[in-house]
Every structure is written in structure tokens, then in C-alpha cells.
Scaffold this motif. Structure first.
Motif: not given
Length: 240
Positions: A238-240, A79-80, A71-72, A41-43
Motif C-alpha cells: 500500500y502507498g501509505y 514519509k515526510q 519506499m515511494r 517513528l518516535i515522537d
């Protein structure tokens, strides 16, 4: 490692709490079915102690014009941010990497064992095999708790019609918790299930992808069945 800038083109729910994200494919971006990349993700407006980069399998196939990951949805900052990002948001991806790719000997079966969102590399493989009319016998064993969580299940079922060398064996470990009826296989992927669908347990090349406890359990199972180490490839999700 080469880096590429791209942008989010669309997203869609593909199962309960599971989202697919599509990105424009940069010019000259090549990969093999089953490989992965680093997505940055950029900034981002917020982050966490793991930073703005995660590794994802490319779930789309090499012939497709977009790059797709799935992804879950969890509560991690990464993820948010991605879930809420406007269409057109720029991101950075690395060149594709990884050896979870289909072997060349078409006479040797491929057995794909997926737990949950670990199905993404195998979706790419099966899409690619169907597109190229590959002769490899392919068996995909796909385990989820319940049908609502089984990402891409309708497509994986339909691909059996268009590509006969491929067979899907789906099992649910907690179907009683489902709001949908399930009349298919139940329970975990075990020796009995494999023996019931595979003509020979030691001739295939095995590919395992899923959460670490599931992946490790499958590796132990295959070793107990006499499968040689060099006939097993695995990836832990992995769930991250």
C-alpha cells in the motif's frame, strides 16, 4: 512481539521518487529474506490518522550489517518525517515476520512477480540466494511504468552474472513516457510473458508482491493458468 530500538544511518535515492533508508541492525536481530517489520517513528514532529507506525519489507539480505527498507516518496506525514529526519534519528522496529520466504526444495523453481516497489522482498531473496549460492532456479518478473521508476534495476541486472540460477525479466508498461530509451520487454506481466520464459507453469512456487490491483490481477492470472493455491504466496504493498 519483541521491539528493538535503532537509528537511521543513511538514505539514498534508488529510483525516481523512491528512497532507500538504512538503519543500524540491533544486536541479535534475525530475519529471513522476504520478511517484514513494523517501523515506528518516535515522537514525530507531525503525524496523520494512520499514526506513527508502518509495515515495510526488509530489502537488505540477512547477512548484511544494516537493515534497509525502500519506499515511494509520497505526501503522507510518515514519509515526510522519515525523508527529512536527521541521520542518527532513533526509531523502533518490531521483530521480523511474514511467510513470503523462499521454499526449501531447491529443485522446484521460484517465480517472483513484482510490481514497482513490490520488488523489495525479492531483492532480499536474490541477494541472499547469491550470497549462499542457492541452487533454486529463480525467475524475477519485474514490472514498472518506465525505467526511471525501476528501483534497484542495475543491481538486479548485475546479479545475473554472479548467480546463474537467477534470471531477470523486466517489462515497462508505459515506456513512451520515459526520458530514457528502453529496448527491453514492454507491456504487463501476462500469460504470454510467463509462458515465454518458464519451462513449466505449474511446477514453480510463485511469489507476488506489488500494489493491490496488480497483486490481485496476478493471483487471478495464476489461478487461470492452473497454479494451485498452495503454490502461491503474495503480499500487497500500500502507498501509505
Amino acid at each position: 512481539m519483541d521491539l528493538y530500538k535503532t537509528h537511521l544511518t543513511r538514505r539514498e535515492l534508488v529510483a525516481e521518487d523512491t528512497m532507500a533508508f538504512h538503519f543500524a541492525r540491533p544486536d541479535g536481530y534475525d530475519y529471513q529474506a522476504g520478511q517484514s517489520f513494523q517501523l515506528t517513528l518516535i515522537d514525530p514532529p507531525r503525524t496523520d490518522d494512520k499514526g506513527p507506525t508502518r509495515e515495510f519489507t526488509i530489502a537488505s539480505a540477512p547477512h548484511e550489517p544494516e537493515l534497509m527498507v525502500a519506499m515511494r516518496l509520497r505526501d503522507s506525514a510518515f514519509k515526510q518525517v522519515l525523508r527529512d529526519a536527521p541521520i542518527g534519528t532513533a526509531v523502533q522496529i518490531s521483530e521480523a515476520d511474514g511467510d513470503l520466504i523462499l521454499h526449501r526444495d531447491a529443485a522446484r523453481p521460484a517465480v517472483l512477480i513484482a510490481g514497482g516497489i513490490g520488488v523489495t522482498p525479492f531483492l532480499s531473496m536474490v541477494r541472499h540466494a547469491a550470497r549462499e549460492s542457492l541452487a533454486h532456479p529463480i525467475y524475477l518478473f519485474y514490472s514498472n511504468w518506465r525505467p526511471e521508476l525501476a528501483a534497484f534495476l542495475p543491481e538486479l541486472q548485475q546479479l545475473q552474472q554472479s548467480h546463474p540460477p537467477y534470471r531477470l525479466i523486466t517489462t515497462m508498461t508505459d515506456p513512451a513516457a520515459s526520458a530514457q530509451p528502453w529496448s527491453g520487454q514492454t507491456g504487463v506481466i501476462d500469460a504470454e510473458l510467463l509462458k515465454g520464459h518458464l519451462p513449466d507453469l505449474t511446477s514453480p512456487v510463485y511469489y507476488v508482491a506489488g500494489p493491490p490491483p496488480m497483486a490481485l490481477a496476478m493471483l487471478d492470472l495464476l489461478q487461470d493458468l492452473g497454479v494451485e493455491d498452495d503454490a502461491i504466496k503474495s503480499a500487497e504493498f500500500y502507498g501509505y
